[in-house]
Design an enzyme around this catalytic site. Sequence first.
Site, PDB file in Angstrom:
ATOM      1  N   LYS A   6       0.829  -1.202   0.000  1.00 19.86           N
ATOM      2  CA  LYS A   6       0.000   0.000   0.000  1.00 19.86           C
ATOM      3  C   LYS A   6       0.869   1.259   0.000  1.00 19.86           C
ATOM      4  O   LYS A   6       0.378   2.357  -0.262  1.00 19.86           O
ATOM      5  CB  LYS A   6      -0.921   0.010   1.227  1.00 19.86           C
ATOM      6  CG  LYS A   6      -1.916  -1.136   1.246  1.00 19.86           C
ATOM      7  CD  LYS A   6      -2.682  -1.170   2.555  1.00 19.86           C
ATOM      8  CE  LYS A   6      -3.595  -2.392   2.630  1.00 19.86           C
ATOM      9  NZ  LYS A   6      -4.266  -2.501   3.949  1.00 19.86           N
ATOM     10  N   ALA A   7       2.140   1.086   0.305  1.00 20.32           N
ATOM     11  CA  ALA A   7       3.139   2.153   0.210  1.00 20.32           C
ATOM     12  C   ALA A   7       4.395   1.545  -0.408  1.00 20.32           C
ATOM     13  O   ALA A   7       4.806   0.445  -0.047  1.00 20.32           O
ATOM     14  CB  ALA A   7       3.452   2.746   1.574  1.00 20.32           C
TER      15      ALA A   7
END
Length: 304
Positions: free
Chosen positions: A275-276
């Site tokens: 997600k990052a």
Amino acid sequence: MKVKHLEIKKDMKISEFMDQLESSGVLGSRRISHATELLAESFKDEDTKVFLSIAGPMVPGGLRKVIRDLIDMGYIDLIVSSGANLTHDLVESFGGRHYGGIQADDEQLFESGIGRIGDIFTKSDDFEVFEEQIQKIFAKINEKYTVISIKDFIYEIGLLIDDDESIIRTAALKNVPIFAPGIIDCMIGLQLWIYCQDNDFTLSSVGDMADLSDFVYDSKKVTACMLGGGLPKHYTLASNILTGGIDAGIQITLDRSEGGSLSGAPLEEAKSWAKAKAGSNLVTVVGDATVLFPLIVAGTLDKI
């Protein structure tokens, strides 16, 4: 690096104050400075899309105009909001208000037709007006659609309200999409359920996914600015899994990490879920977003 003690001067610029925070200590000040620098870089970079995630009582807590103005100035490219913040935006658009005051007995507040959100108060009379007005808006949208995505539904609402200070209307006029995956869990959702008892009208949450995925794929870089946590934070981060995660992120939260909730999770944890991105620029600021976000925005606008 030695701690440099803060020096507050008369007529000093907010950017000067922010610059001092970077070297003033390691408790929370450097995180605020880091967040300000990161937001300024993101606003200046034409290749970066800024996603704003809004959870908690940000609109009743006083951030309505801050958020609206950032949209109007072209600094926000996409919003993911709780349904509650959209409801409170509309309450003000329909003439209602939010009030600050000293905490009172909640049972007495109920008897007086007043609801409490921390130190913020709302009047049930304002929600009665909201209910009447939102039903009229549903009917107008239903004249055009029987099935509509949440994003398009919010856009249509923005075109039908007469309030230039509204987040929803400003976003519609600026073509900034607003996603609200939990919209049923608010007064808009309750009123929509009532409306649908007698009308053929369906709100499609799945319908948002094509638009959201297209937006993510079309973004060269993404900075996510997350006020609070919960579903808006997760929806913002999870949408970027499609491209390996966000490139940068700012989180302002009062939640703790020990319970394992997403709201309190440090942003670095998002790397384990893609997600990052690896090497992404991430900062978590612990504190009240209704205080810290305006401070960070003020410092950011003073730098660009």
